[in-house]
Enzyme design. Sequence first.
Site, PDB file in Angstrom:
ATOM      1  CG  HIS A  70      -2.131  -0.842   1.057  1.00  0.00           C
ATOM      2  ND1 HIS A  70      -3.295  -0.655   1.756  1.00  0.00           N
ATOM      3  CD2 HIS A  70      -2.359  -1.896   0.243  1.00  0.00           C
ATOM      4  CE1 HIS A  70      -4.191  -1.555   1.378  1.00  0.00           C
ATOM      5  NE2 HIS A  70      -3.640  -2.330   0.464  1.00  0.00           N
TER       6      HIS A  70
ATOM      7  CE1 TYR B  13      -5.345   4.051   8.680  1.00  0.00           C
ATOM      8  CE2 TYR B  13      -5.956   3.993  10.992  1.00  0.00           C
ATOM      9  CZ  TYR B  13      -5.179   3.536   9.954  1.00  0.00           C
ATOM     10  OH  TYR B  13      -4.237   2.569  10.191  1.00  0.00           O
TER      11      TYR B  13
ATOM     12  N   PRO C  97      -4.537   0.073  18.759  1.00  0.00           N
ATOM     13  CG  PRO C  97      -6.476  -1.043  18.126  1.00  0.00           C
ATOM     14  CD  PRO C  97      -5.791  -0.453  19.311  1.00  0.00           C
TER      15      PRO C  97
ATOM     16  CE  LYS D 225       4.083   3.109  13.622  1.00  0.00           C
ATOM     17  NZ  LYS D 225       3.927   2.646  12.251  1.00  0.00           N
TER      18      LYS D 225
ATOM     19  CE1 TYR E  77      -1.340   3.979   9.499  1.00  0.00           C
ATOM     20  CE2 TYR E  77      -0.145   2.748   7.821  1.00  0.00           C
ATOM     21  CZ  TYR E  77      -1.256   2.903   8.635  1.00  0.00           C
ATOM     22  OH  TYR E  77      -2.271   1.976   8.586  1.00  0.00           O
TER      23      TYR E  77
END
Length: 394
Positions: free
Chosen positions: A75, A197, A287, A291, A377
């Site tokens: 991704h 998100y 979550p 990580k 990220y």
Amino acid sequence: MAKKVGVVGAGPAGLLLAYLLHREGIEVVVLEARSRAYLEQSPHRIRAGVLEWGSQEVLLQAGLGERMLAQGLEHRGIYLAFDGGMHRLDFPSLTGKSIWVYGQQFVVQDMIQAHLAAGGEIRFEHEVLGLEDGGLVYRTPEGAVERLACDFVVGADGSHSRLRAQIPKARVHQKIYPFAWLGILAEAPPAAEELIYASHPRGFALFSMRSPTRSRNYLQVAVEEKLEDWPEERIWAELNERLGGVAEVRPGPLLEKSLTPLRSLVVEPMQHGRFFLMGDAAHVVPPTGAKGMNLALCDAVLLYRALLAYYRRGEEGPLLRYTQDALRHVWQAELFSYFMTTLLHTPADSFDEGLRTAQLRHVAESPHLQRFLAENYVGLYTSGRHPGLLSQEV
Ligand code: PHB
């Protein structure tokens, strides 16, 4: 026979450490309370699904990445959805890196298979009862209590770690959040080709996946809610509501449904004498930042290098510095997970909600904040600190 290293727990951290040590000819045994089938299927609990670029690099270099390459999904960005709009963060242009979506269960399956195929030892259904001078005491599946002498013991026994208590005077830094995640795995196409998100006044929702036909979605719920309160139709309706019209999920058969409370925890120090903690046993993250598994792999790489330096050259320094070195990536991930959690979850307090909305708009407008988010990220400051598993001097 005396083993050099006894590892408790066959999760990503314990298995990676054992596999790497065994490959270097260092004797290691893994003791795991649960069965192989339970670990490999684990339908009961939410498991992670995102590998930072450094984590996937480590797996590739260790020779554990074949199926990840074939079946995992690379991704190159994520979406933030709020106020009826979608904002895409493009990882390659912000960081030069990307991430992989590949379920933790598959990582664990790959590691168990590779370790056993290489002649490594994993004793499933062996419950560790405690530590004794120079080793581990455990119960066999037949009920016999036995001892295993080891030079070092590693506790990688998960977020409800029993071995954590073996560190006298440990400080436990903890934060409990007032929400939980209701997670589903469904035989249904994902909402988008990348993760969404979604922040909505009704609460946060996350749209993830395991494959192009299997979606993994989550809803922010109150801690006191129960699975029975959430029949399938209600879950799908709520997911679509929180998408706010930017995309749509179509219902499909549910394969899993679970509830997880959100918390952050750091144990300090992560070692005592010849005993070391790794992974969720040492630290827990909510979550939201994806990580958890990445931190577990970071710990395993650090401890592997430290043990190798000890066995190869008699150097104790890296072992003595393990906590100090590990806490750098641990606190960085704690910071990011906290940031993502407060940025995206709807709080009860209206002042907190005002701050959160301001922060979210700032992220959408500021290239600096987008870079901060993307760098964290993809893991520039966690696994990205030490992806050169084989190339660096150990
Ligand atoms: C998942 O796919 O399970 C997942 C992805 C991203 C997160 C958390 C969980 O932040």
